[in-house]
Every structure is written in C-alpha cells, then in structure tokens.
Design a protein around this motif. Structure first.
Motif, mmCIF file in Angstrom:
data_model
loop_
_atom_site.group_PDB
_atom_site.id
_atom_site.type_symbol
_atom_site.label_atom_id
_atom_site.label_comp_id
_atom_site.label_asym_id
_atom_site.label_seq_id
_atom_site.Cartn_x
_atom_site.Cartn_y
_atom_site.Cartn_z
ATOM 1 N N LEU B 48 -66.341 -44.971 64.152
ATOM 2 C CA LEU B 48 -66.993 -43.626 63.889
ATOM 3 C C LEU B 48 -66.415 -42.836 62.851
ATOM 4 O O LEU B 48 -67.047 -42.294 61.816
ATOM 5 C CB LEU B 48 -67.205 -42.790 65.109
ATOM 6 C CG LEU B 48 -67.796 -41.555 65.126
ATOM 7 C CD1 LEU B 48 -69.387 -42.031 65.211
ATOM 8 C CD2 LEU B 48 -67.613 -40.846 66.508
ATOM 9 N N SER B 49 -65.047 -42.876 62.873
ATOM 10 C CA SER B 49 -64.229 -42.191 61.499
ATOM 11 C C SER B 49 -64.590 -42.944 60.516
ATOM 12 O O SER B 49 -64.661 -42.269 59.120
ATOM 13 C CB SER B 49 -62.792 -42.323 62.098
ATOM 14 O OG SER B 49 -62.071 -41.820 61.144
ATOM 15 N N LEU B 50 -64.696 -44.234 60.487
ATOM 16 C CA LEU B 50 -64.787 -44.944 59.159
ATOM 17 C C LEU B 50 -66.334 -44.680 58.484
ATOM 18 O O LEU B 50 -66.429 -44.028 57.444
ATOM 19 C CB LEU B 50 -64.602 -46.412 59.177
ATOM 20 C CG LEU B 50 -63.626 -47.393 59.248
ATOM 21 C CD1 LEU B 50 -63.466 -48.472 59.621
ATOM 22 C CD2 LEU B 50 -63.120 -46.992 57.770
ATOM 23 N N ALA B 52 -67.786 -41.774 59.202
ATOM 24 C CA ALA B 52 -68.121 -40.468 58.956
ATOM 25 C C ALA B 52 -67.238 -40.109 57.705
ATOM 26 O O ALA B 52 -67.793 -39.020 56.953
ATOM 27 C CB ALA B 52 -67.516 -39.653 60.119
ATOM 28 N N SER B 53 -66.345 -40.797 57.289
ATOM 29 C CA SER B 53 -65.381 -40.661 56.149
ATOM 30 C C SER B 53 -65.869 -41.279 55.046
ATOM 31 O O SER B 53 -65.059 -41.129 53.797
ATOM 32 C CB SER B 53 -64.020 -40.663 56.585
ATOM 33 O OG SER B 53 -63.787 -42.150 56.671
ATOM 34 N N HIS B 54 -66.788 -42.392 55.043
ATOM 35 C CA HIS B 54 -67.135 -42.964 54.147
ATOM 36 C C HIS B 54 -67.852 -42.438 53.051
ATOM 37 O O HIS B 54 -68.712 -41.437 53.435
ATOM 38 C CB HIS B 54 -68.257 -44.493 54.728
ATOM 39 C CG HIS B 54 -68.180 -45.384 53.618
ATOM 40 N ND1 HIS B 54 -69.003 -45.721 52.571
ATOM 41 C CD2 HIS B 54 -67.410 -46.517 53.537
ATOM 42 C CE1 HIS B 54 -68.831 -46.768 52.315
ATOM 43 N NE2 HIS B 54 -67.681 -47.345 52.668
ATOM 44 N N GLY B 56 -70.521 -40.796 50.819
ATOM 45 C CA GLY B 56 -71.978 -40.922 50.877
ATOM 46 C C GLY B 56 -72.256 -40.539 52.430
ATOM 47 O O GLY B 56 -73.468 -40.372 52.753
ATOM 48 N N GLY B 57 -71.094 -40.643 53.291
ATOM 49 C CA GLY B 57 -71.608 -40.160 54.877
ATOM 50 C C GLY B 57 -72.251 -41.427 55.271
ATOM 51 O O GLY B 57 -72.727 -41.470 56.548
ATOM 52 N N VAL B 101 -73.164 -41.270 61.009
ATOM 53 C CA VAL B 101 -73.021 -40.178 62.086
ATOM 54 C C VAL B 101 -74.040 -39.259 62.294
ATOM 55 O O VAL B 101 -74.908 -38.739 61.147
ATOM 56 C CB VAL B 101 -71.858 -39.533 62.094
ATOM 57 C CG1 VAL B 101 -70.521 -40.509 62.097
ATOM 58 C CG2 VAL B 101 -71.706 -38.425 60.807
#
Lengths: 127, 127
Positions: B48-50, B52-54, B56-57, B101
């Motif tokens: 989830l963190s990957l 969300a932080s990628h 372009g979201g 996300v």
C-alpha cells in the motif's frame, strides 16, 4: 508545507510520516501490522472507541462490559490485545482496572494513513 | 473546533468523526475492522505504501514484485485483499494492471484514529 496545514493532534507526539511520502521499511511495517491487527476486530474497535470517548478519556473495565453481547473474560482478552499492541494503557485502582488510549500510538497510525495530498492538485496544472 | 485546526487531508473527502468523539456503532465497527484487517499484514502495508508513494500516485503491478521476497501470485493475492477492502483501485491498461490508493478510504481510517485533543488542554485549566 505550511504551518496551518498541520493536523489537529499535537505535532511531534508520536506522529510519523504518511506512507504516501516514502515506502515503509520492513521493520516499521511489521510493528505497524501488529497494531492494525489489534484493530481488525469489531469488538476491539468498539472497545477502543468507548475508552477514547469516555468522560475524562479513561474507562473502568466495569464500564466496558455492558454494551457487548460477549462475556467478561472475552472483553478482558480483547483489552489485553489492545494493551499488548501498545494502543491502550491500564492501571489498577482499588477494585477496578482503568484503561486509557495512548495518544502517540493513535497519532502514529493516523499520520501514517493520511491520504495523498496530490489529489487536490488542480487538473491541468501539469503539461 | 476552529477552522485552522482541521487536518491536512481535504475535508469532506471520505473523512469521518474520530472514534474519540463518540462510540463506534456496530455496523461501522464491522466495516472498519475489515479494512484494518487488510492492513494487518506487513507485506500488504508495504505494498500500500509503495503504491501510495509511487510517482503519480499509481503503480504498475510490475513495479510491486521486485522489493519483496515473495512470489508474484502472493503479491497478487495481497493486492486483491487490499482491493476488496476498498483501499486500492485497479485498472488494466495493455499488458499490466495499475493500482492506486483510494484517498477517501485512507482518510476515513486516518480521521477515525485521531487521538484525543484533550491531551493538549493546559494543565491546571480545570479546578
């Protein structure tokens, strides 16, 4: 990020970077997963909410059995899970044990889950 | 509560009352517990963190396998759990499935877990 955009909870008190800012490290993820696991049961969530919303921010175990269709030992088990996850603290005073939430723990999870602010970037701002 | 004390995420976008304000109702607790259960696994939290932080979201499933010591089918299973919990959405484009996300879902959980503000009441303010 401007000062007036800080969240309602006291800054620095157990807060952490949202998971949208950088990928979670493995150690953090393991610890946080344990805390979320404690929240993954409806009775535990309601117990935590009852404690957090109780007058004075503290609830006697005697206040926590009435609202549920489960036995006192089951309630005690759920309270133990919440305590072992670091979400509530407990203190015995006289006959009863009193529970309060640990604000730093809730703030840590709340801060982690803050959604991407990029959602509010105006459409067409890029090329 | 004054306007400048609003949290960072866009107000009204899937936000909800903190559980400190009033006890959770049973139906809400059941639904929220399912969402927290999806977060109770370290690999899912990191996925989830990957996402969300990628940049372009959004993350391609092809970006999400490398960082983990688990198989592609296991990653796919975890992504399915996150999707069924309403935490991420997915879209197939060409060869790959892309994940993002769902900000409203994260905001709902984040808002729920906001810690008691009573912790910041000045000592001695009462009798």
């Amino acid at each position: 990020m401007s000062k007036q955009m800080l969240p309602v909870f006291p800054a620095g008190e157990g807060c952490c970077a949202p998971m949208v800012r950088e990928p979670l490290a493995g150690d953090d993820a393991a610890e946080l997963a344990r805390m979320f696991k404690a929240l993954s049961d409806p009775v535990r969530l309601r117990l935590l909410s009852l404690i957090a919303s109780h007058e004075g921010g503290e609830a006697c175990v005697c206040d926590l059995t009435g609202p549920f269709d489960v036995s006192q030992p089951t309630i005690s088990h759920h309270l133990k899970v919440l305590r072992e996850a670091g979400l509530v603290s407990s203190e015995r005073r006289g006959t009863w044990v009193y529970y309060r939430v640990i604000p730093a723990a809730l703030n840590r999870l709340s801060g982690l889950l803050q959604a991407p602010v990029r959602a509010s970037v105006p459409a067409g701002a890029g090329g």
